[in-house]
Design a protein around this motif. Structure first.
Motif, PDB file in Angstrom:
ATOM      1  N   ALA A 193      16.217  13.062  -9.746  1.00 18.32           N
ATOM      2  CA  ALA A 193      16.545  12.034 -10.732  1.00 18.32           C
ATOM      3  C   ALA A 193      18.016  12.096 -11.133  1.00 18.32           C
ATOM      4  O   ALA A 193      18.666  13.137 -10.997  1.00 18.32           O
ATOM      5  CB  ALA A 193      15.671  12.209 -11.971  1.00 18.32           C
ATOM      6  N   ASP A 194      18.529  10.981 -11.629  1.00 21.48           N
ATOM      7  CA  ASP A 194      19.854  10.972 -12.243  1.00 21.48           C
ATOM      8  C   ASP A 194      19.805  11.664 -13.598  1.00 21.48           C
ATOM      9  O   ASP A 194      20.753  12.345 -13.988  1.00 21.48           O
ATOM     10  CB  ASP A 194      20.345   9.529 -12.433  1.00 21.48           C
ATOM     11  N   TYR A 195      18.706  11.446 -14.309  1.00 21.38           N
ATOM     12  CA  TYR A 195      18.488  12.058 -15.622  1.00 21.38           C
ATOM     13  C   TYR A 195      17.048  12.534 -15.689  1.00 21.38           C
ATOM     14  O   TYR A 195      16.134  11.810 -15.293  1.00 21.38           O
ATOM     15  CB  TYR A 195      18.691  11.040 -16.759  1.00 21.38           C
ATOM     16  N   SER A 196      16.856  13.732 -16.222  1.00 23.01           N
ATOM     17  CA  SER A 196      15.509  14.239 -16.512  1.00 23.01           C
ATOM     18  C   SER A 196      15.547  14.889 -17.885  1.00 23.01           C
ATOM     19  O   SER A 196      16.445  15.688 -18.177  1.00 23.01           O
ATOM     20  CB  SER A 196      15.052  15.265 -15.469  1.00 23.01           C
ATOM     21  N   PHE A 197      14.592  14.521 -18.689  1.00 26.11           N
ATOM     22  CA  PHE A 197      14.504  15.053 -20.047  1.00 26.11           C
ATOM     23  C   PHE A 197      13.121  15.653 -20.243  1.00 26.11           C
ATOM     24  O   PHE A 197      12.109  14.999 -19.976  1.00 26.11           O
ATOM     25  CB  PHE A 197      14.745  13.944 -21.074  1.00 26.11           C
ATOM     26  N   ARG A 198      13.081  16.877 -20.718  1.00 25.44           N
ATOM     27  CA  ARG A 198      11.815  17.585 -20.906  1.00 25.44           C
ATOM     28  C   ARG A 198      11.442  17.615 -22.382  1.00 25.44           C
ATOM     29  O   ARG A 198      12.304  17.738 -23.256  1.00 25.44           O
ATOM     30  CB  ARG A 198      11.921  19.020 -20.381  1.00 25.44           C
ATOM     31  N   ALA A 199      10.165  17.513 -22.607  1.00 27.76           N
ATOM     32  CA  ALA A 199       9.580  17.684 -23.946  1.00 27.76           C
ATOM     33  C   ALA A 199      10.246  16.804 -25.008  1.00 27.76           C
ATOM     34  O   ALA A 199      10.635  17.278 -26.072  1.00 27.76           O
ATOM     35  CB  ALA A 199       9.609  19.156 -24.353  1.00 27.76           C
ATOM     36  N   VAL A 200      10.354  15.513 -24.701  1.00 26.85           N
ATOM     37  CA  VAL A 200      10.926  14.554 -25.659  1.00 26.85           C
ATOM     38  C   VAL A 200       9.844  14.206 -26.677  1.00 26.85           C
ATOM     39  O   VAL A 200       8.807  13.656 -26.333  1.00 26.85           O
ATOM     40  CB  VAL A 200      11.445  13.287 -24.945  1.00 26.85           C
ATOM     41  N   HIS A 201      10.093  14.550 -27.924  1.00 24.36           N
ATOM     42  CA  HIS A 201       9.120  14.298 -28.996  1.00 24.36           C
ATOM     43  C   HIS A 201       9.532  13.028 -29.731  1.00 24.36           C
ATOM     44  O   HIS A 201      10.178  13.059 -30.774  1.00 24.36           O
ATOM     45  CB  HIS A 201       9.081  15.506 -29.945  1.00 24.36           C
ATOM     46  N   TRP A 202       9.125  11.880 -29.161  1.00 25.86           N
ATOM     47  CA  TRP A 202       9.576  10.578 -29.666  1.00 25.86           C
ATOM     48  C   TRP A 202       8.557   9.912 -30.589  1.00 25.86           C
ATOM     49  O   TRP A 202       8.844   8.876 -31.185  1.00 25.86           O
ATOM     50  CB  TRP A 202       9.930   9.657 -28.505  1.00 25.86           C
ATOM     51  N   THR A 203       7.355  10.482 -30.709  1.00 24.79           N
ATOM     52  CA  THR A 203       6.328   9.921 -31.590  1.00 24.79           C
ATOM     53  C   THR A 203       5.447  11.041 -32.119  1.00 24.79           C
ATOM     54  O   THR A 203       5.303  12.088 -31.481  1.00 24.79           O
ATOM     55  CB  THR A 203       5.455   8.881 -30.852  1.00 24.79           C
ATOM     56  N   ALA A 217      21.316  -4.041 -11.807  1.00 25.54           N
ATOM     57  CA  ALA A 217      21.354  -2.580 -11.754  1.00 25.54           C
ATOM     58  C   ALA A 217      20.643  -1.991 -12.971  1.00 25.54           C
ATOM     59  O   ALA A 217      20.765  -2.498 -14.087  1.00 25.54           O
ATOM     60  CB  ALA A 217      22.795  -2.090 -11.706  1.00 25.54           C
ATOM     61  N   GLY A 218      19.910  -0.928 -12.737  1.00 25.83           N
ATOM     62  CA  GLY A 218      19.213  -0.250 -13.818  1.00 25.83           C
ATOM     63  C   GLY A 218      18.614   1.051 -13.329  1.00 25.83           C
ATOM     64  O   GLY A 218      19.199   1.743 -12.489  1.00 25.83           O
ATOM     65  N   TYR A 219      17.422   1.342 -13.841  1.00 25.37           N
ATOM     66  CA  TYR A 219      16.769   2.611 -13.536  1.00 25.37           C
ATOM     67  C   TYR A 219      15.282   2.427 -13.254  1.00 25.37           C
ATOM     68  O   TYR A 219      14.639   1.548 -13.833  1.00 25.37           O
ATOM     69  CB  TYR A 219      16.876   3.574 -14.732  1.00 25.37           C
ATOM     70  N   ILE A 220      14.777   3.283 -12.404  1.00 21.05           N
ATOM     71  CA  ILE A 220      13.340   3.510 -12.339  1.00 21.05           C
ATOM     72  C   ILE A 220      13.035   4.437 -13.513  1.00 21.05           C
ATOM     73  O   ILE A 220      13.675   5.481 -13.675  1.00 21.05           O
ATOM     74  CB  ILE A 220      12.932   4.161 -11.005  1.00 21.05           C
ATOM     75  N   TYR A 221      12.122   4.013 -14.346  1.00 17.66           N
ATOM     76  CA  TYR A 221      11.721   4.759 -15.545  1.00 17.66           C
ATOM     77  C   TYR A 221      10.444   5.496 -15.190  1.00 17.66           C
ATOM     78  O   TYR A 221       9.461   4.880 -14.780  1.00 17.66           O
ATOM     79  CB  TYR A 221      11.503   3.742 -16.673  1.00 17.66           C
ATOM     80  N   TYR A 222      10.474   6.819 -15.319  1.00 17.00           N
ATOM     81  CA  TYR A 222       9.344   7.621 -14.877  1.00 17.00           C
ATOM     82  C   TYR A 222       8.899   8.598 -15.954  1.00 17.00           C
ATOM     83  O   TYR A 222       9.428   9.702 -16.073  1.00 17.00           O
ATOM     84  CB  TYR A 222       9.731   8.377 -13.609  1.00 17.00           C
ATOM     85  N   PRO A 223       7.916   8.188 -16.771  1.00 19.33           N
ATOM     86  CA  PRO A 223       7.281   9.147 -17.665  1.00 19.33           C
ATOM     87  C   PRO A 223       6.377  10.036 -16.791  1.00 19.33           C
ATOM     88  O   PRO A 223       5.505   9.532 -16.101  1.00 19.33           O
ATOM     89  CB  PRO A 223       6.449   8.291 -18.617  1.00 19.33           C
ATOM     90  N   HIS A 224       6.629  11.312 -16.788  1.00 22.64           N
ATOM     91  CA  HIS A 224       5.884  12.211 -15.897  1.00 22.64           C
ATOM     92  C   HIS A 224       4.394  12.194 -16.220  1.00 22.64           C
ATOM     93  O   HIS A 224       4.011  12.401 -17.381  1.00 22.64           O
ATOM     94  CB  HIS A 224       6.442  13.625 -16.004  1.00 22.64           C
ATOM     95  N   PRO A 225       3.559  11.954 -15.234  1.00 21.56           N
ATOM     96  CA  PRO A 225       2.113  11.849 -15.464  1.00 21.56           C
ATOM     97  C   PRO A 225       1.498  13.090 -16.121  1.00 21.56           C
ATOM     98  O   PRO A 225       0.552  12.968 -16.885  1.00 21.56           O
ATOM     99  CB  PRO A 225       1.530  11.637 -14.064  1.00 21.56           C
ATOM    100  N   PRO A 259       0.796  -1.230   0.000  1.00 22.67           N
ATOM    101  CA  PRO A 259       0.000   0.000   0.000  1.00 22.67           C
ATOM    102  C   PRO A 259       0.827   1.278   0.000  1.00 22.67           C
ATOM    103  O   PRO A 259       0.271   2.371  -0.027  1.00 22.67           O
ATOM    104  CB  PRO A 259      -0.805  -0.104   1.290  1.00 22.67           C
ATOM    105  N   ALA A 260       2.145   1.183   0.011  1.00 21.12           N
ATOM    106  CA  ALA A 260       2.984   2.382  -0.033  1.00 21.12           C
ATOM    107  C   ALA A 260       2.884   3.058  -1.397  1.00 21.12           C
ATOM    108  O   ALA A 260       2.431   2.446  -2.374  1.00 21.12           O
ATOM    109  CB  ALA A 260       4.433   2.016   0.274  1.00 21.12           C
ATOM    110  N   GLN A 261       3.313   4.303  -1.439  1.00 18.91           N
ATOM    111  CA  GLN A 261       3.376   5.067  -2.679  1.00 18.91           C
ATOM    112  C   GLN A 261       4.734   5.747  -2.739  1.00 18.91           C
ATOM    113  O   GLN A 261       5.400   5.911  -1.725  1.00 18.91           O
ATOM    114  CB  GLN A 261       2.264   6.117  -2.729  1.00 18.91           C
ATOM    115  N   TRP A 262       5.122   6.143  -3.938  1.00 17.85           N
ATOM    116  CA  TRP A 262       6.412   6.793  -4.095  1.00 17.85           C
ATOM    117  C   TRP A 262       6.263   8.119  -4.798  1.00 17.85           C
ATOM    118  O   TRP A 262       5.276   8.363  -5.476  1.00 17.85           O
ATOM    119  CB  TRP A 262       7.397   5.886  -4.823  1.00 17.85           C
ATOM    120  N   ARG A 263       7.298   8.948  -4.596  1.00 14.83           N
ATOM    121  CA  ARG A 263       7.332  10.227  -5.300  1.00 14.83           C
ATOM    122  C   ARG A 263       8.780  10.580  -5.605  1.00 14.83           C
ATOM    123  O   ARG A 263       9.682  10.301  -4.820  1.00 14.83           O
ATOM    124  CB  ARG A 263       6.581  11.244  -4.460  1.00 14.83           C
ATOM    125  N   LEU A 264       8.966  11.193  -6.754  1.00 18.62           N
ATOM    126  CA  LEU A 264      10.286  11.597  -7.234  1.00 18.62           C
ATOM    127  C   LEU A 264      10.798  12.798  -6.442  1.00 18.62           C
ATOM    128  O   LEU A 264      10.066  13.770  -6.238  1.00 18.62           O
ATOM    129  CB  LEU A 264      10.194  11.954  -8.715  1.00 18.62           C
TER     130      LEU A 264
END
Length: 154
Positions: free
Chosen positions: A67-77, A100-108, A59-64
């Protein structure tokens, strides 16, 4: 740097990141389509499986927090407006191995499809052949990067 652990359950996702969904407009998967954009911006995903593991900590929740990396306005499609993405370093402990890897977070705020619960962390990791839906695993992260609390406290 100190690490914190959280236990969770691997659950089935929408199948869009991996391209497994029969109704997805992205047959190659969103991660494979996004990877070249992230590489151009400085994040190399080489060695990681181009799909996400959905790691539920309810039942826990998380919040950013940071980040190690943040990218704004990525126009990938061309199918929707640009999106913001963040990546947070993590390690998944499964059986006797560490991945080892990353939490991938597309901003809601910029992700118009496939809402994810605030108890769900999407993980980009190397291929793990023995992992399956319903298993319990442990995730390690740095406390200055994400905050995990009981749902009522966030």
């Amino acid at each position: 740097m100190s690490q914190i652990w959280v236990d969770g359950t691997v659950i089935r996702g929408h199948g869009v990141a991996s391209g497994q969904s029969a109704v997805s407009p992205y047959p190659a998967g969103t991660i494979a389509m996004q990877q070249p954009y992230f590489a151009t911006l400085g994040l190399d995903l080489t060695g990681l499986h181009l799909a996400t593991i959905n790691f539920d900590i309810q039942p826990a929740q998380w919040r950013l927090l940071q980040a190690d990396y943040s990218f704004r306005a990525v126009h990938w499609t061309e199918l929707h407006p640009p999106e913001d993405f963040s990546f947070i370093s993590c390690q998944l402990f499964w059986q006797t191995q560490t991945y080892a890897g990353y939490i991938y977070y597309p901003h809601p705020a910029t992700k118009i499809q496939h809402f994810q619960s605030p108890s769900l962390l999407e993980l980009l990791l190397p291929w793990i052949p023995t992992i399956s839906y319903g298993v319990q695993a442990r995730l390690s992260y740095r406390p200055e990067q994400i905050q995990i609390q009981a749902a009522a406290l966030l």
